[in-house]
Design a protein around this motif. Structure first.
Motif, mmCIF file in Angstrom:
data_model
loop_
_atom_site.group_PDB
_atom_site.id
_atom_site.type_symbol
_atom_site.label_atom_id
_atom_site.label_comp_id
_atom_site.label_asym_id
_atom_site.label_seq_id
_atom_site.Cartn_x
_atom_site.Cartn_y
_atom_site.Cartn_z
ATOM 1 N N TYR A 143 0.830 -1.215 0.000
ATOM 2 C CA TYR A 143 0.000 0.000 0.000
ATOM 3 C C TYR A 143 0.860 1.259 0.000
ATOM 4 O O TYR A 143 0.677 2.161 -0.822
ATOM 5 N N HIS A 144 1.826 1.317 0.912
ATOM 6 C CA HIS A 144 2.650 2.526 1.041
ATOM 7 C C HIS A 144 3.571 2.705 -0.169
ATOM 8 O O HIS A 144 3.811 3.837 -0.614
ATOM 9 N N GLN A 145 4.068 1.603 -0.706
ATOM 10 C CA GLN A 145 4.935 1.725 -1.877
ATOM 11 C C GLN A 145 4.174 2.303 -3.068
ATOM 12 O O GLN A 145 4.652 3.235 -3.735
ATOM 13 N N LEU A 146 2.980 1.760 -3.329
ATOM 14 C CA LEU A 146 2.231 2.209 -4.497
ATOM 15 C C LEU A 146 1.681 3.615 -4.307
ATOM 16 O O LEU A 146 1.632 4.411 -5.250
ATOM 17 N N GLN A 147 1.273 3.951 -3.105
ATOM 18 C CA GLN A 147 0.741 5.291 -2.855
ATOM 19 C C GLN A 147 1.851 6.340 -2.797
ATOM 20 O O GLN A 147 1.755 7.391 -3.435
ATOM 21 N N ASP A 148 2.930 6.039 -2.083
ATOM 22 C CA ASP A 148 3.978 7.031 -1.875
ATOM 23 C C ASP A 148 4.908 7.156 -3.076
ATOM 24 O O ASP A 148 5.310 8.268 -3.446
ATOM 25 N N ASN A 149 5.273 6.024 -3.684
ATOM 26 C CA ASN A 149 6.263 6.042 -4.766
ATOM 27 C C ASN A 149 5.645 6.163 -6.155
ATOM 28 O O ASN A 149 6.313 6.614 -7.088
ATOM 29 N N TYR A 150 4.393 5.733 -6.297
ATOM 30 C CA TYR A 150 3.768 5.738 -7.622
ATOM 31 C C TYR A 150 2.515 6.605 -7.696
ATOM 32 O O TYR A 150 1.889 6.696 -8.748
ATOM 33 N N GLY A 151 2.137 7.212 -6.577
ATOM 34 C CA GLY A 151 0.980 8.099 -6.580
ATOM 35 C C GLY A 151 -0.329 7.412 -6.903
ATOM 36 O O GLY A 151 -1.263 8.023 -7.435
ATOM 37 N N TYR A 152 -0.414 6.126 -6.561
ATOM 38 C CA TYR A 152 -1.619 5.364 -6.865
ATOM 39 C C TYR A 152 -2.580 5.481 -5.691
ATOM 40 O O TYR A 152 -2.358 4.913 -4.612
#
Length: 425
Positions: A143-152
Protein backbone atom coordinates in the motif's frame (compact mmCIF):
# COMPACT_ATOMS: atom_id res chain seq x y z
CA UNK A 1 -9.14 -29.77 -38.82
CA UNK A 2 -12.11 -29.73 -36.43
CA UNK A 3 -11.94 -27.26 -33.54
CA UNK A 4 -12.47 -28.65 -30.06
CA UNK A 5 -15.62 -27.55 -28.21
CA UNK A 6 -15.28 -25.15 -25.30
CA UNK A 7 -14.80 -26.83 -21.91
CA UNK A 8 -18.01 -27.48 -19.99
CA UNK A 9 -17.77 -24.27 -17.99
CA UNK A 10 -20.16 -21.70 -16.60
CA UNK A 11 -18.70 -19.25 -19.12
CA UNK A 12 -19.49 -21.47 -22.12
CA UNK A 13 -23.00 -22.10 -20.77
CA UNK A 14 -23.62 -18.35 -20.41
CA UNK A 15 -21.89 -17.15 -23.58
CA UNK A 16 -24.00 -14.46 -25.24
CA UNK A 17 -22.86 -15.02 -28.82
CA UNK A 18 -21.27 -17.70 -31.00
CA UNK A 19 -19.27 -17.69 -34.20
CA UNK A 20 -18.70 -20.09 -37.05
CA UNK A 21 -15.42 -19.36 -38.82
CA UNK A 22 -13.88 -21.56 -41.54
CA UNK A 23 -10.63 -23.51 -41.32
CA UNK A 24 -7.81 -22.26 -43.53
CA UNK A 25 -7.74 -24.50 -46.61
CA UNK A 26 -5.83 -22.41 -49.14
CA UNK A 27 -2.79 -20.16 -49.53
CA UNK A 28 -3.50 -16.53 -48.62
CA UNK A 29 -1.52 -13.33 -48.15
CA UNK A 30 -1.78 -10.72 -45.40
CA UNK A 31 0.07 -7.73 -44.06
CA UNK A 32 -0.07 -9.28 -40.59
CA UNK A 33 -0.84 -12.80 -39.42
CA UNK A 34 -1.86 -13.21 -35.78
CA UNK A 35 -1.62 -16.64 -34.15
CA UNK A 36 -4.05 -17.07 -31.26
CA UNK A 37 -7.53 -15.64 -30.67
CA UNK A 38 -7.30 -14.78 -26.99
CA UNK A 39 -7.42 -11.19 -25.78
CA UNK A 40 -3.82 -10.48 -26.85
CA UNK A 41 -4.24 -11.73 -30.39
CA UNK A 42 -7.69 -10.29 -31.02
CA UNK A 43 -6.81 -6.82 -29.67
CA UNK A 44 -3.68 -6.66 -31.85
CA UNK A 45 -5.66 -7.81 -34.91
CA UNK A 46 -8.46 -5.33 -34.21
CA UNK A 47 -6.10 -2.37 -33.75
CA UNK A 48 -4.20 -3.13 -36.96
CA UNK A 49 -7.34 -3.72 -39.03
CA UNK A 50 -8.74 -0.40 -37.86
CA UNK A 51 -5.59 1.25 -39.26
CA UNK A 52 -6.06 -0.35 -42.67
CA UNK A 53 -3.85 -3.43 -42.42
CA UNK A 54 -4.97 -6.69 -44.00
CA UNK A 55 -4.97 -9.07 -41.04
CA UNK A 56 -5.43 -12.84 -40.90
CA UNK A 57 -6.01 -14.48 -37.51
CA UNK A 58 -5.34 -18.22 -37.06
CA UNK A 59 -6.82 -20.12 -34.12
CA UNK A 60 -6.12 -23.81 -33.49
CA UNK A 61 -9.49 -24.38 -31.79
CA UNK A 62 -12.47 -22.03 -31.33
CA UNK A 63 -12.05 -18.31 -30.75
CA UNK A 64 -11.38 -17.62 -27.06
CA UNK A 65 -10.72 -21.31 -26.38
CA UNK A 66 -7.72 -20.78 -24.07
CA UNK A 67 -7.21 -18.77 -20.89
CA UNK A 68 -9.05 -15.72 -22.23
CA UNK A 69 -12.29 -17.71 -22.30
CA UNK A 70 -12.05 -19.56 -19.01
CA UNK A 71 -10.05 -17.49 -16.48
CA UNK A 72 -11.05 -16.04 -13.13
CA UNK A 73 -12.01 -12.81 -14.89
CA UNK A 74 -10.17 -10.40 -12.57
CA UNK A 75 -8.79 -7.26 -14.22
CA UNK A 76 -5.97 -6.26 -11.87
CA UNK A 77 -3.60 -3.28 -11.68
CA UNK A 78 0.12 -3.80 -12.26
CA UNK A 79 1.92 -6.99 -13.22
CA UNK A 80 2.10 -10.40 -11.54
CA UNK A 81 5.52 -9.55 -10.10
CA UNK A 82 5.55 -6.61 -7.71
CA UNK A 83 6.86 -3.17 -8.61
CA UNK A 84 9.70 -3.50 -6.08
CA UNK A 85 10.86 -6.63 -7.93
CA UNK A 86 10.74 -4.83 -11.28
CA UNK A 87 12.75 -1.98 -9.78
CA UNK A 88 15.45 -4.47 -8.80
CA UNK A 89 15.43 -6.01 -12.28
CA UNK A 90 15.40 -2.93 -14.50
CA UNK A 91 15.76 0.16 -12.28
CA UNK A 92 13.16 2.59 -11.01
CA UNK A 93 12.74 4.63 -14.20
CA UNK A 94 11.92 1.60 -16.37
CA UNK A 95 9.75 0.15 -13.61
CA UNK A 96 7.71 3.39 -13.65
CA UNK A 97 7.19 3.01 -17.41
CA UNK A 98 5.96 -0.55 -16.87
CA UNK A 99 3.59 0.65 -14.14
CA UNK A 100 2.13 3.33 -16.41
CA UNK A 101 1.64 0.82 -19.21
CA UNK A 102 -0.13 -1.59 -16.84
CA UNK A 103 -2.53 1.13 -15.69
CA UNK A 104 -3.12 2.05 -19.32
CA UNK A 105 -4.04 -1.58 -19.97
CA UNK A 106 -6.63 -1.52 -17.18
CA UNK A 107 -8.10 1.79 -18.39
CA UNK A 108 -8.23 0.59 -22.00
CA UNK A 109 -10.00 -2.61 -20.93
CA UNK A 110 -12.85 -0.53 -19.52
CA UNK A 111 -12.83 1.78 -22.53
CA UNK A 112 -13.00 -1.12 -25.00
CA UNK A 113 -16.09 -2.44 -23.24
CA UNK A 114 -17.74 0.97 -23.79
CA UNK A 115 -16.44 1.60 -27.31
CA UNK A 116 -17.49 -1.78 -28.69
CA UNK A 117 -20.55 -2.13 -26.42
CA UNK A 118 -19.38 -5.48 -25.06
CA UNK A 119 -21.88 -7.15 -22.74
CA UNK A 120 -19.51 -8.83 -20.25
CA UNK A 121 -20.80 -7.97 -16.75
CA UNK A 122 -18.04 -5.55 -15.72
CA UNK A 123 -17.99 -4.80 -11.95
CA UNK A 124 -15.61 -2.49 -10.06
CA UNK A 125 -13.41 -3.56 -7.16
CA UNK A 126 -10.71 -6.11 -6.26
CA UNK A 127 -9.50 -7.12 -2.79
CA UNK A 128 -6.17 -8.77 -1.94
CA UNK A 129 -6.50 -10.58 1.38
CA UNK A 130 -4.03 -11.43 4.14
CA UNK A 131 -4.29 -14.50 6.36
CA UNK A 132 -1.44 -14.04 8.86
CA UNK A 133 0.88 -11.41 10.35
CA UNK A 134 3.38 -11.77 7.50
CA UNK A 135 0.60 -11.08 4.98
CA UNK A 136 -0.63 -8.09 6.99
CA UNK A 137 2.83 -6.55 6.86
CA UNK A 138 3.18 -7.32 3.14
CA UNK A 139 -0.11 -5.58 2.33
CA UNK A 140 0.87 -2.52 4.36
CA UNK A 141 4.21 -2.34 2.56
CA UNK A 142 2.51 -2.75 -0.81
CA UNK A 143 0.00 0.00 0.00
CA UNK A 144 2.65 2.53 1.04
CA UNK A 145 4.94 1.73 -1.88
CA UNK A 146 2.23 2.21 -4.50
CA UNK A 147 0.74 5.29 -2.85
CA UNK A 148 3.98 7.03 -1.88
CA UNK A 149 6.26 6.04 -4.77
CA UNK A 150 3.77 5.74 -7.62
CA UNK A 151 0.98 8.10 -6.58
CA UNK A 152 -1.62 5.36 -6.86
CA UNK A 153 -4.55 6.59 -4.79
CA UNK A 154 -7.21 3.97 -5.53
CA UNK A 155 -6.19 1.73 -2.62
CA UNK A 156 -7.73 1.26 0.83
CA UNK A 157 -6.19 -0.79 3.63
CA UNK A 158 -8.54 -2.93 5.71
CA UNK A 159 -7.77 -4.17 9.21
CA UNK A 160 -9.22 -7.34 10.71
CA UNK A 161 -12.62 -5.84 11.50
CA UNK A 162 -12.95 -4.07 8.16
CA UNK A 163 -12.09 -7.13 6.12
CA UNK A 164 -14.73 -9.16 7.99
CA UNK A 165 -17.32 -6.49 7.09
CA UNK A 166 -16.46 -6.96 3.40
CA UNK A 167 -15.67 -10.69 3.10
CA UNK A 168 -17.75 -13.05 5.26
CA UNK A 169 -15.00 -15.58 5.96
CA UNK A 170 -13.16 -16.40 9.20
CA UNK A 171 -9.80 -16.75 7.44
CA UNK A 172 -8.70 -13.20 6.73
CA UNK A 173 -6.82 -10.75 8.92
CA UNK A 174 -6.34 -7.81 6.54
CA UNK A 175 -7.12 -6.58 3.07
CA UNK A 176 -5.94 -4.21 0.35
CA UNK A 177 -8.88 -3.00 -1.74
CA UNK A 178 -8.43 -1.44 -5.18
CA UNK A 179 -11.40 0.51 -6.53
CA UNK A 180 -9.75 0.81 -9.96
CA UNK A 181 -9.53 -2.93 -10.62
CA UNK A 182 -12.56 -5.09 -11.30
CA UNK A 183 -13.92 -8.26 -12.85
CA UNK A 184 -15.88 -9.44 -15.88
CA UNK A 185 -17.13 -12.47 -17.83
CA UNK A 186 -13.92 -13.32 -19.70
CA UNK A 187 -15.41 -15.37 -22.53
CA UNK A 188 -18.09 -12.78 -23.31
CA UNK A 189 -15.44 -10.05 -23.22
CA UNK A 190 -13.24 -12.01 -25.64
CA UNK A 191 -16.17 -12.81 -27.93
CA UNK A 192 -17.09 -9.12 -27.94
CA UNK A 193 -13.58 -8.31 -29.13
CA UNK A 194 -13.86 -11.02 -31.79
CA UNK A 195 -17.09 -9.44 -33.04
CA UNK A 196 -15.35 -6.05 -33.24
CA UNK A 197 -12.38 -7.57 -35.10
CA UNK A 198 -14.69 -9.31 -37.57
CA UNK A 199 -16.50 -6.03 -38.20
CA UNK A 200 -13.16 -4.29 -38.74
CA UNK A 201 -12.32 -6.75 -41.53
CA UNK A 202 -10.04 -9.28 -39.82
CA UNK A 203 -10.08 -12.65 -41.62
CA UNK A 204 -10.53 -15.22 -38.83
CA UNK A 205 -9.90 -18.96 -39.20
CA UNK A 206 -10.75 -21.57 -36.56
CA UNK A 207 -9.46 -25.14 -36.44
CA UNK A 208 -6.29 -23.86 -38.13
CA UNK A 209 -3.34 -24.84 -35.97
CA UNK A 210 -0.03 -23.42 -37.17
CA UNK A 211 2.46 -26.26 -37.63
CA UNK A 212 5.49 -24.37 -38.94
CA UNK A 213 6.84 -20.82 -39.11
CA UNK A 214 9.34 -20.16 -41.92
CA UNK A 215 11.16 -16.93 -41.21
CA UNK A 216 12.16 -14.42 -43.84
CA UNK A 217 11.41 -10.95 -45.15
CA UNK A 218 7.98 -12.43 -45.83
CA UNK A 219 7.05 -15.03 -43.20
CA UNK A 220 5.32 -18.28 -44.20
CA UNK A 221 2.95 -19.89 -41.69
CA UNK A 222 1.83 -23.41 -42.53
CA UNK A 223 -1.28 -25.13 -41.24
CA UNK A 224 -2.50 -28.65 -41.95
CA UNK A 225 -4.44 -27.56 -45.04
CA UNK A 226 -3.20 -24.09 -45.96
CA UNK A 227 -0.63 -21.37 -45.46
CA UNK A 228 -0.33 -17.62 -44.93
CA UNK A 229 2.33 -15.31 -46.36
CA UNK A 230 2.67 -12.24 -44.15
CA UNK A 231 5.00 -9.27 -43.73
CA UNK A 232 4.59 -9.38 -39.94
CA UNK A 233 3.59 -12.09 -37.46
CA UNK A 234 2.19 -11.78 -33.94
CA UNK A 235 2.51 -14.83 -31.69
CA UNK A 236 -0.21 -14.69 -29.05
CA UNK A 237 -0.28 -18.30 -27.85
CA UNK A 238 1.00 -17.90 -24.25
CA UNK A 239 0.54 -21.26 -22.48
CA UNK A 240 -0.75 -22.97 -25.64
CA UNK A 241 2.40 -22.91 -27.81
CA UNK A 242 2.46 -26.74 -28.10
CA UNK A 243 5.87 -26.99 -29.76
CA UNK A 244 5.52 -24.02 -32.11
CA UNK A 245 8.60 -22.23 -30.69
CA UNK A 246 10.97 -24.19 -28.41
CA UNK A 247 12.65 -20.95 -27.32
CA UNK A 248 9.39 -19.36 -26.14
CA UNK A 249 8.08 -22.61 -24.71
CA UNK A 250 11.16 -22.95 -22.50
CA UNK A 251 10.38 -19.59 -20.86
CA UNK A 252 6.72 -20.05 -20.05
CA UNK A 253 5.24 -22.85 -17.97
CA UNK A 254 1.61 -23.94 -18.55
CA UNK A 255 0.17 -24.41 -15.06
CA UNK A 256 -3.32 -25.82 -14.64
CA UNK A 257 -5.70 -23.86 -12.45
CA UNK A 258 -9.36 -24.59 -11.73
CA UNK A 259 -12.68 -22.84 -11.10
CA UNK A 260 -16.03 -23.98 -9.76
CA UNK A 261 -19.39 -22.25 -10.15
CA UNK A 262 -22.08 -22.82 -7.56
CA UNK A 263 -25.78 -23.05 -8.15
CA UNK A 264 -27.46 -19.59 -8.12
CA UNK A 265 -27.35 -18.20 -4.57
CA UNK A 266 -29.51 -15.12 -4.98
CA UNK A 267 -28.44 -11.50 -4.85
CA UNK A 268 -28.73 -11.13 -1.05
CA UNK A 269 -26.60 -14.21 -0.34
CA UNK A 270 -23.89 -13.13 -2.78
CA UNK A 271 -23.80 -9.63 -1.30
CA UNK A 272 -23.48 -11.09 2.20
CA UNK A 273 -20.44 -13.13 1.09
CA UNK A 274 -18.64 -10.23 -0.58
CA UNK A 275 -19.77 -6.76 -1.52
CA UNK A 276 -19.69 -7.03 -5.31
CA UNK A 277 -15.91 -7.16 -5.71
CA UNK A 278 -13.51 -9.88 -6.78
CA UNK A 279 -11.04 -11.17 -4.21
CA UNK A 280 -7.98 -13.35 -3.75
CA UNK A 281 -5.66 -14.20 -0.89
CA UNK A 282 -1.94 -13.53 -1.22
CA UNK A 283 -0.63 -17.04 -0.67
CA UNK A 284 1.80 -18.24 -3.33
CA UNK A 285 -0.81 -20.84 -4.36
CA UNK A 286 -3.86 -18.68 -3.93
CA UNK A 287 -7.65 -18.86 -3.88
CA UNK A 288 -9.61 -16.32 -5.95
CA UNK A 289 -13.33 -15.76 -6.23
CA UNK A 290 -16.16 -13.43 -7.17
CA UNK A 291 -19.90 -13.52 -7.75
CA UNK A 292 -21.37 -13.71 -11.25
CA UNK A 293 -24.09 -11.53 -12.72
CA UNK A 294 -26.65 -14.28 -12.05
CA UNK A 295 -25.47 -14.53 -8.43
CA UNK A 296 -23.34 -17.64 -8.37
CA UNK A 297 -20.05 -17.83 -6.50
CA UNK A 298 -17.18 -18.48 -8.93
CA UNK A 299 -14.39 -19.96 -6.82
CA UNK A 300 -10.93 -20.62 -8.26
CA UNK A 301 -7.60 -21.97 -7.13
CA UNK A 302 -5.60 -25.19 -6.82
CA UNK A 303 -2.88 -25.90 -9.36
CA UNK A 304 -1.66 -28.84 -11.42
CA UNK A 305 1.59 -29.25 -13.35
CA UNK A 306 0.93 -32.61 -15.00
CA UNK A 307 -1.56 -31.38 -17.59
CA UNK A 308 -4.16 -33.83 -16.27
CA UNK A 309 -7.33 -32.51 -14.63
CA UNK A 310 -7.71 -33.78 -11.04
CA UNK A 311 -10.26 -36.52 -10.45
CA UNK A 312 -13.60 -35.41 -9.04
CA UNK A 313 -12.81 -31.75 -9.60
CA UNK A 314 -16.18 -30.57 -8.29
CA UNK A 315 -15.56 -32.23 -4.92
CA UNK A 316 -12.01 -30.85 -4.66
CA UNK A 317 -13.11 -27.30 -5.44
CA UNK A 318 -16.14 -27.56 -3.17
CA UNK A 319 -13.97 -28.61 -0.23
CA UNK A 320 -11.71 -25.60 -0.65
CA UNK A 321 -14.68 -23.27 -1.09
CA UNK A 322 -16.21 -24.54 2.17
CA UNK A 323 -12.86 -23.99 3.90
CA UNK A 324 -13.14 -20.32 2.96
CA UNK A 325 -16.93 -20.00 3.29
CA UNK A 326 -18.21 -22.66 5.77
CA UNK A 327 -21.75 -21.28 5.41
CA UNK A 328 -21.89 -22.72 1.87
CA UNK A 329 -21.69 -26.34 3.04
CA UNK A 330 -25.14 -27.16 1.65
CA UNK A 331 -24.58 -25.41 -1.70
CA UNK A 332 -24.23 -27.44 -4.89
CA UNK A 333 -21.54 -27.02 -7.54
CA UNK A 334 -23.03 -26.75 -11.04
CA UNK A 335 -19.79 -26.42 -13.06
CA UNK A 336 -16.08 -27.10 -12.55
CA UNK A 337 -13.43 -26.59 -15.21
CA UNK A 338 -9.78 -25.78 -15.68
CA UNK A 339 -7.25 -24.25 -18.01
CA UNK A 340 -3.65 -23.15 -18.27
CA UNK A 341 -2.10 -19.98 -16.96
CA UNK A 342 1.27 -19.16 -18.51
CA UNK A 343 3.85 -18.23 -15.88
CA UNK A 344 7.45 -17.10 -16.26
CA UNK A 345 10.28 -17.88 -13.86
CA UNK A 346 10.21 -14.36 -12.41
CA UNK A 347 6.44 -13.76 -12.92
CA UNK A 348 7.30 -10.74 -15.10
CA UNK A 349 5.80 -10.37 -18.60
CA UNK A 350 7.86 -11.78 -21.47
CA UNK A 351 7.53 -9.65 -24.62
CA UNK A 352 9.93 -9.50 -27.55
CA UNK A 353 10.72 -10.69 -31.08
CA UNK A 354 11.82 -13.99 -32.57
CA UNK A 355 12.93 -12.06 -35.66
CA UNK A 356 12.64 -8.45 -36.72
CA UNK A 357 9.11 -9.05 -38.03
CA UNK A 358 7.88 -11.75 -35.58
CA UNK A 359 6.52 -10.39 -32.29
CA UNK A 360 5.40 -12.26 -29.19
CA UNK A 361 3.87 -11.57 -25.79
CA UNK A 362 3.44 -14.21 -23.10
CA UNK A 363 3.87 -15.01 -19.41
CA UNK A 364 1.10 -12.87 -17.91
CA UNK A 365 1.23 -15.13 -14.83
CA UNK A 366 -2.38 -14.63 -13.77
CA UNK A 367 -2.78 -10.94 -14.69
CA UNK A 368 -4.00 -11.55 -18.21
CA UNK A 369 -7.32 -9.71 -18.49
CA UNK A 370 -5.81 -6.20 -18.52
CA UNK A 371 -2.20 -7.09 -19.38
CA UNK A 372 -3.12 -9.14 -22.47
CA UNK A 373 -5.00 -6.22 -23.96
CA UNK A 374 -2.15 -3.76 -23.60
CA UNK A 375 0.27 -6.40 -24.94
CA UNK A 376 -1.86 -6.65 -28.08
CA UNK A 377 -1.92 -2.87 -28.40
CA UNK A 378 1.86 -2.58 -28.01
CA UNK A 379 2.53 -5.16 -30.73
CA UNK A 380 0.10 -3.38 -33.07
CA UNK A 381 1.80 -0.10 -32.20
CA UNK A 382 5.23 -1.60 -32.92
CA UNK A 383 4.10 -2.66 -36.40
CA UNK A 384 2.09 0.43 -37.32
CA UNK A 385 4.06 3.32 -35.77
CA UNK A 386 6.85 2.94 -33.24
CA UNK A 387 8.27 -0.02 -31.30
CA UNK A 388 9.76 2.07 -28.49
CA UNK A 389 7.30 1.07 -25.78
CA UNK A 390 7.14 -2.58 -26.85
CA UNK A 391 10.92 -2.93 -27.01
CA UNK A 392 11.18 -1.54 -23.47
CA UNK A 393 10.07 -4.98 -22.24
CA UNK A 394 13.19 -6.62 -23.64
CA UNK A 395 15.05 -5.07 -20.70
CA UNK A 396 13.39 -7.59 -18.38
CA UNK A 397 15.70 -10.62 -18.13
CA UNK A 398 14.07 -14.05 -18.56
CA UNK A 399 15.54 -17.47 -17.95
CA UNK A 400 14.39 -20.83 -19.24
CA UNK A 401 12.77 -23.18 -16.75
CA UNK A 402 15.41 -25.70 -15.65
CA UNK A 403 15.30 -29.29 -16.85
CA UNK A 404 14.27 -28.79 -20.46
CA UNK A 405 10.89 -29.85 -21.80
CA UNK A 406 10.93 -33.28 -20.12
CA UNK A 407 12.20 -32.34 -16.65
CA UNK A 408 10.95 -28.80 -16.12
CA UNK A 409 7.55 -29.97 -14.82
CA UNK A 410 8.91 -32.23 -12.04
CA UNK A 411 11.41 -29.51 -11.12
CA UNK A 412 8.57 -27.01 -10.77
CA UNK A 413 6.49 -29.49 -8.75
CA UNK A 414 9.31 -29.67 -6.19
CA UNK A 415 9.68 -25.91 -6.09
CA UNK A 416 5.94 -25.34 -5.71
CA UNK A 417 5.74 -27.96 -2.95
CA UNK A 418 8.13 -25.74 -0.98
CA UNK A 419 5.91 -22.70 -1.48
CA UNK A 420 2.76 -24.61 -0.55
CA UNK A 421 4.38 -25.70 2.72
CA UNK A 422 5.37 -22.07 3.28
CA UNK A 423 1.75 -20.99 2.70
CA UNK A 424 0.47 -23.49 5.27
CA UNK A 425 3.07 -22.48 7.82
Amino acid sequence: MTAKPYPDSYYAASANQAFVFPSLSESIQADVCVIGSGITGVVSALKLAEQGYKVALLEAEQVGFGASGRSGGQAIFGWACEQSYLENLVGQESARHFWSIALEGLAHTKQRIKDYQIDCDWCDGMAHLGMKARHDHALQTWYHQLQDNYGYNSLTLWDNDQVREQIDSPLYTSGLYDANSGHLHPLNYTLGLVAAAKSAGVDIYQGSRVTQIIQGESVTLKTVAGQVQAKHVILACNAYLEGLSPYLESRVMPVGTYIAATEPLGEAKCWSLMKGMAACDINFVLDYYRCSADHRLLFGGRVSYSGAEPRDLKAIMRAQMIHVFPQLRAVNIDYAWGGYVGITMNRAPHFGRLANNIYYAQGFSGHGIAACGIAGELMAEAIATTAERFDLFTRIPHRAFPGGRLLRTPALVLAMAYYRIRDYL
